[in-house]
Design an enzyme around this catalytic site. Structure first.
Site, PDB file in Angstrom:
ATOM      1  N   CYS A 116       0.845  -1.317   0.069  1.00 31.23           N
ATOM      2  CA  CYS A 116      -0.021   0.076  -0.035  1.00 31.23           C
ATOM      3  C   CYS A 116       0.827   1.309  -0.036  1.00 31.23           C
ATOM      4  O   CYS A 116       0.290   2.474  -0.246  1.00 31.23           O
ATOM      5  CB  CYS A 116      -1.027   0.173   1.125  1.00 31.23           C
ATOM      6  SG  CYS A 116      -1.721  -1.438   1.403  1.00 31.23           S
ATOM      7  N   HIS A 256      -3.632   6.879   3.175  1.00 35.66           N
ATOM      8  CA  HIS A 256      -4.031   5.616   2.513  1.00 35.66           C
ATOM      9  C   HIS A 256      -5.280   5.124   3.371  1.00 35.66           C
ATOM     10  O   HIS A 256      -5.552   5.451   4.211  1.00 35.66           O
ATOM     11  CB  HIS A 256      -2.641   4.636   2.854  1.00 35.66           C
ATOM     12  CG  HIS A 256      -3.100   3.323   2.595  1.00 35.66           C
ATOM     13  ND1 HIS A 256      -3.713   2.722   1.593  1.00 35.66           N
ATOM     14  CD2 HIS A 256      -2.882   1.902   3.745  1.00 35.66           C
ATOM     15  CE1 HIS A 256      -3.915   1.384   1.565  1.00 35.66           C
ATOM     16  NE2 HIS A 256      -3.615   0.732   2.783  1.00 35.66           N
ATOM     17  N   ASN A 286     -10.088  -0.669   0.683  1.00 36.85           N
ATOM     18  CA  ASN A 286      -8.584  -0.894   0.566  1.00 36.85           C
ATOM     19  C   ASN A 286      -8.110  -1.300  -0.843  1.00 36.85           C
ATOM     20  O   ASN A 286      -8.188  -2.358  -1.238  1.00 36.85           O
ATOM     21  CB  ASN A 286      -7.991  -1.530   1.740  1.00 36.85           C
ATOM     22  CG  ASN A 286      -6.384  -1.383   1.434  1.00 36.85           C
ATOM     23  OD1 ASN A 286      -5.842  -0.841   0.637  1.00 36.85           O
ATOM     24  ND2 ASN A 286      -5.855  -1.900   2.630  1.00 36.85           N
TER      25      ASN A 286
HETATM   26  N1  ACO Z   1     -17.906  -9.439  10.317  1.00 33.83           N
HETATM   27  C1  ACO Z   1     -18.315  -9.573  11.290  1.00 33.83           C
HETATM   28  N2  ACO Z   1     -17.194 -10.012  12.373  1.00 33.83           N
HETATM   29  C2  ACO Z   1     -16.172  -9.833  12.163  1.00 33.83           C
HETATM   30  C3  ACO Z   1     -15.729  -9.494  10.832  1.00 33.83           C
HETATM   31  C4  ACO Z   1     -16.421  -9.267   9.935  1.00 33.83           C
HETATM   32  N3  ACO Z   1     -16.239  -9.114   8.568  1.00 33.83           N
HETATM   33  N4  ACO Z   1     -14.336  -9.724  10.798  1.00 33.83           N
HETATM   34  C5  ACO Z   1     -13.826  -9.935  12.106  1.00 33.83           C
HETATM   35  N5  ACO Z   1     -14.853 -10.167  12.997  1.00 33.83           N
HETATM   36  C6  ACO Z   1     -14.870 -10.348  14.374  1.00 33.83           C
HETATM   37  C7  ACO Z   1     -13.713 -11.231  14.673  1.00 33.83           C
HETATM   38  O1  ACO Z   1     -13.789 -12.553  14.433  1.00 33.83           O
HETATM   39  C8  ACO Z   1     -13.621 -10.912  15.981  1.00 33.83           C
HETATM   40  O2  ACO Z   1     -14.499 -11.940  16.802  1.00 33.83           O
HETATM   41  P1  ACO Z   1     -14.023 -12.329  18.231  1.00 33.83           P
HETATM   42  O3  ACO Z   1     -13.824 -11.341  18.921  1.00 33.83           O
HETATM   43  O4  ACO Z   1     -15.211 -13.194  18.555  1.00 33.83           O
HETATM   44  O5  ACO Z   1     -12.703 -13.259  17.818  1.00 33.83           O
HETATM   45  C9  ACO Z   1     -14.167  -9.530  16.244  1.00 33.83           C
HETATM   46  O6  ACO Z   1     -15.143  -9.313  14.995  1.00 33.83           O
HETATM   47  C10 ACO Z   1     -13.426  -8.374  16.372  1.00 33.83           C
HETATM   48  O7  ACO Z   1     -12.064  -8.563  15.435  1.00 33.83           O
HETATM   49  P2  ACO Z   1     -10.998  -7.353  15.805  1.00 33.83           P
HETATM   50  O8  ACO Z   1      -9.852  -8.146  14.848  1.00 33.83           O
HETATM   51  O9  ACO Z   1     -10.699  -7.055  17.036  1.00 33.83           O
HETATM   52  O10 ACO Z   1     -11.527  -6.171  14.905  1.00 33.83           O
HETATM   53  P3  ACO Z   1     -10.907  -4.738  14.884  1.00 33.83           P
HETATM   54  O11 ACO Z   1     -11.734  -4.072  15.615  1.00 33.83           O
HETATM   55  O12 ACO Z   1      -9.465  -4.835  15.149  1.00 33.83           O
HETATM   56  O13 ACO Z   1     -11.117  -4.606  13.264  1.00 33.83           O
HETATM   57  C11 ACO Z   1      -9.837  -4.775  11.176  1.00 33.83           C
HETATM   58  C12 ACO Z   1     -10.670  -5.681  12.362  1.00 33.83           C
HETATM   59  C13 ACO Z   1     -10.782  -3.971  10.340  1.00 33.83           C
HETATM   60  C14 ACO Z   1      -9.194  -5.888  10.265  1.00 33.83           C
HETATM   61  C15 ACO Z   1      -8.773  -3.730  11.850  1.00 33.83           C
HETATM   62  O14 ACO Z   1      -7.880  -4.510  12.754  1.00 33.83           O
HETATM   63  C16 ACO Z   1      -7.609  -3.096  10.774  1.00 33.83           C
HETATM   64  O15 ACO Z   1      -8.482  -2.165  10.007  1.00 33.83           O
HETATM   65  N6  ACO Z   1      -6.805  -3.531  10.629  1.00 33.83           N
HETATM   66  C17 ACO Z   1      -5.754  -2.779   9.826  1.00 33.83           C
HETATM   67  C18 ACO Z   1      -5.805  -3.461   8.493  1.00 33.83           C
HETATM   68  C19 ACO Z   1      -4.906  -2.698   7.284  1.00 33.83           C
HETATM   69  O16 ACO Z   1      -4.880  -1.583   7.550  1.00 33.83           O
HETATM   70  N7  ACO Z   1      -4.370  -3.258   6.545  1.00 33.83           N
HETATM   71  C20 ACO Z   1      -3.535  -2.637   5.604  1.00 33.83           C
HETATM   72  C21 ACO Z   1      -2.926  -3.232   4.673  1.00 33.83           C
HETATM   73  S1  ACO Z   1      -3.558  -4.065   3.533  1.00 33.83           S
HETATM   74  C22 ACO Z   1      -2.399  -4.283   2.307  1.00 33.83           C
HETATM   75  O17 ACO Z   1      -1.185  -4.069   2.426  1.00 33.83           O
HETATM   76  C23 ACO Z   1      -2.399  -5.141   1.273  1.00 33.83           C
END
Ligand code: ACO
Length: 329
Positions: A116, A256, A286
């Site tokens: 990214c 980003h 993204n």
């Molecule tokens: N729908 C419903 N529930 C979900 C989903 C979904 N799509 N995805 C995850 N959950 C659940 C998980 O299983 C978890 O359940 P659990 O607590 O029972 O295990 C719960 O939701 C909370 O999960 P978290 O990981 O704590 O959620 P968080 O608030 O951290 O959000 C997210 C997750 C959106 C992925 C966040 O961590 C994020 O944005 N991270 C950064 C990602 C990023 O920026 N990547 C960039 C680079 S990509 C590249 O380079 C190609």
């Protein structure tokens, strides 16, 4: 960078595929819901490439518009850089495919892999080449088809990604304008937090790698989130320092587009008001290397910057990597 030939953006273009995948479409595919996706990420929909479209096809459409806006044709280019993690194939490079399609005969062409952050890495590379006098007009594209490496049975990742391309022509600009500073960096030790394990020389494609879904994006979302929040702040402060500027000098912040919460945390840390920040993650999700140029080009099309405005772009991604730039429009 002050005594060097001034280099900046002289043309812009973008392209997203027609097909839109909404949160309610995803509700039918995995155990998720619109409320979770919007509240955790800000994403409402994303664009998905047609089966016959590859990354070079998206890049080509964006490139044509960028050339047109610069009043150029392919033959004016002497350098093509495509930032992507989803090239059409391992080789030839997507940049070489484009070089041929655009009629940029003889232009140097290569792909750049910094996930990214790739577009900002590409801008820095093109700027350095042009400042050195080696080239004059570069096409820099961020393009990705993340849908091709996304596991649509994994709710942790499939809601986050989309496809698109953004392109700029980089060339000489009037004195006082152009790129003032870059801050590029990496933390290779965090590479396994965000990766595709299969398909390379370490783990070549096999029936087993397909069976074990090793050709899809793996991401430790929470750890990447922490990294993102940290480097969005530090890279922004560092690039402003290198440019001899202050955050109050920033007219437009182009981050980003991975997650609206990451953007909001950067806005708070940098005390940037909403009207100075470009957010389009709700429409495109993204799109990796395409994310920053899609946001930049859309902002330009909407007339959000005028000549002389200071535009700060900052991104983070797989590698782990980050990249920031200060550009006087
Ligand atoms: N729908 C419903 N529930 C979900 C989903 C979904 N799509 N995805 C995850 N959950 C659940 C998980 O299983 C978890 O359940 P659990 O607590 O029972 O295990 C719960 O939701 C909370 O999960 P978290 O990981 O704590 O959620 P968080 O608030 O951290 O959000 C997210 C997750 C959106 C992925 C966040 O961590 C994020 O944005 N991270 C950064 C990602 C990023 O920026 N990547 C960039 C680079 S990509 C590249 O380079 C190609």
């Amino acid at each position: 960078m002050n005594n060097l030939r001034p280099v900046g953006v002289i043309g812009t273009g973008k392209y997203v595929p027609e097909k839109i995948l909404t949160n309610s479409d995803l509700e039918k595919m995995v155990d998720t819901n619109d409320e979770w996706i919007v509240s955790r990420t800000g994403i409402k929909e994303r664009h998905i490439a047609a089966p016959d479209q590859a990354t070079s096809d998206l890049a080509y459409e964006a490139a044509l518009k960028a050339l047109e806006s610069a009043g150029m044709t392919g033959s004016d280019l002497d350098l093509i850089i495509v930032a992507t993690i989803t090239p059409d194939s391992a080789f030839p490079s997507t940049a070489c495919i484009l070089q041929d399609k655009l009629g940029a005969k003889g232009a140097a062409a290569f792909d750049l892999s910094a996930a990214c952050s790739g577009f900002v890495y590409g801008l820095a590379t093109a700027t350095s080449f042009i400042q050195s006098g080696m080239y004059n007009n570069a096409l820099v594209i961020g393009a990705d088809c993340l849908s091709r490496i996304t596991d649509y049975t994994d709710r942790n990742t499939c809601v986050l990604f989309g496809d698109g391309a953004g392109a700029v022509i980089v060339g000489e600009v009037p004195e006082g304008r152009g790129f003032k500073a870059f801050d590029l960096g990496a933390e290779g030790a965090g590479g396994s937090l965000l990766q595709i394990e299969g398909g390379g020389s370490r783990l070549p494609a096999s029936a087993e790698t397909v069976e074990n879904k090793k050709h899809y994006i793996y991401m430790n979302g929470r750890e990447v989130f922490k990294f993102a929040v940290r480097v969005m702040g530090t890279a922004t402060i560092e690039v402003l320092r290198k440019a001899g500027m202050d955050r109050s000098d920033v007219d437009l912040f182009v981050p980003h587009q991975a997650n609206v919460r990451i953007i909001q945390s950067a806005m708070q840390r940098l005390e940037l008001p909403e009207e100075k920040v470009v957010v389009n993650v709700h429409k495109y999700a993204n799109t990796s290397a395409a994310s920053i140029p899609l946001a930049l080009v859309e902002a330009a099309e909407e007339g959000r910057m005028k000549a002389g405005d200071t535009v700060l772009m900052v991104g983070f991604g797989g590698g782990l990597t980050w990249g920031a730039s200060v550009l006087v429009w």
